[in-house]
Design a protein around this motif. Sequence first.
Motif: not given
Length: 403
Positions: A284-297
């Motif tokens: 399977p191929t997974f698209e690279k998504k930006p890591l918005l760590w500020e929104e992750d509690m």
Amino acid sequence: MSSKSYSTGLKAKDQQSPVRELQPLPKANAEAIDFLNSLTEEELQMLFFSETLAIVSDSGEPQGELTIEVQTGKYKDELGIMSHCLIVHAFSRGFLDKTLSGNSLLGYVSRKLELMEQHSQEFIKFFVLPMERKTSLLKKDEQLVVTRSVREGEEMKTSTSVFSWHSTAGFLSEAANLVLLRVMAWRRTVPSDARFLAFDIEGKLGYCTYQALGFQTIQVGHQEAEVFIVEQAVQSDEGIPSSWQFYLLSDGHLAKRIQVGSSGCCIITKMPVLREKDETEPPPTFEKKPLLWEEDMELYSRFLERKEEYRLSHTRYLRQHPEAQALVSDFLLFLLLRQPQDVVTFAAEYFGSFAAHRSPSPALRSSHRPSPFRSLDPEENGGDDDDDDDDDDYTYDYEFGAD
């Protein structure tokens, strides 16, 4: 899995022929050798199963049973070296014209179906003169050693033949033949114009060939199945030619076996669960998504904890080393007073004075003394070679007296 020796128990009437010296072998052709070399590990993994067929007469009466099993294992050679191999075991027992008969086969072959060791035994319990035949094939000292013994009543004849191993390329033992038939069933083809080496029923070395006879639909219980028919023929210059027909299911199971010219046959009585090749799905191929760590509690909480740890660590270190803060403050004050164009070189000259390996210099020295951090070429210093640089050097030397 070492070689097994059979006790002949020779009596006074027994005869034993001398060992035959190295003999020239017929040559297998390139098509046969190439077919053996084309076997893959993926194909072999699909061949490990056991099957049972019923032996029936021409009238359909049950006469016995045939079992064939192929499995993976390990083999220890004469030097004690272990290697992976295929273990083939076949066993049959039944009646031939109301006479008890049977045979057994145990063989070890490599992943390319090269012989390692094989033992076979055949018997017919005739009332007057029972017959028993044993054959042993063994690779030993780069030679193929064939030991054959035949007992008829109380009389036994034993012979041993030795062949050079390098000339046995393309040789098919009985065990290798059973594996090769399953490969042909999977591929739905036979090696075109291939000529292998094999022993005939009299123990004479000759050629073994295969021919595809097409496809046929047969009835197995309440089901219909398509089989691939392969005819095997073995003939030599001295022995009697013989041939067999094999009806093979798509996964290598043997549905029917007929020895041409012989009464009766072996036939399957129950439809097996056919095996299928596993289809390898693409990863399977997974698209690279930006890591918005500020929104992750969770990540943001860990960030704050780590930030606080660093702050406390830094504060504790500066409290333990007040000279560091004084040194940095002094440098910043001097930097702002001088405001040099080349901050990096200015910092190198400033902190270079604290190097322990540099020799001390007089407090007052010439303002024209070259700096080790500056190039002698004015162009490399931005073309600025006026009196301001001399004044800067003088002030630096005078005020700090540093080397």
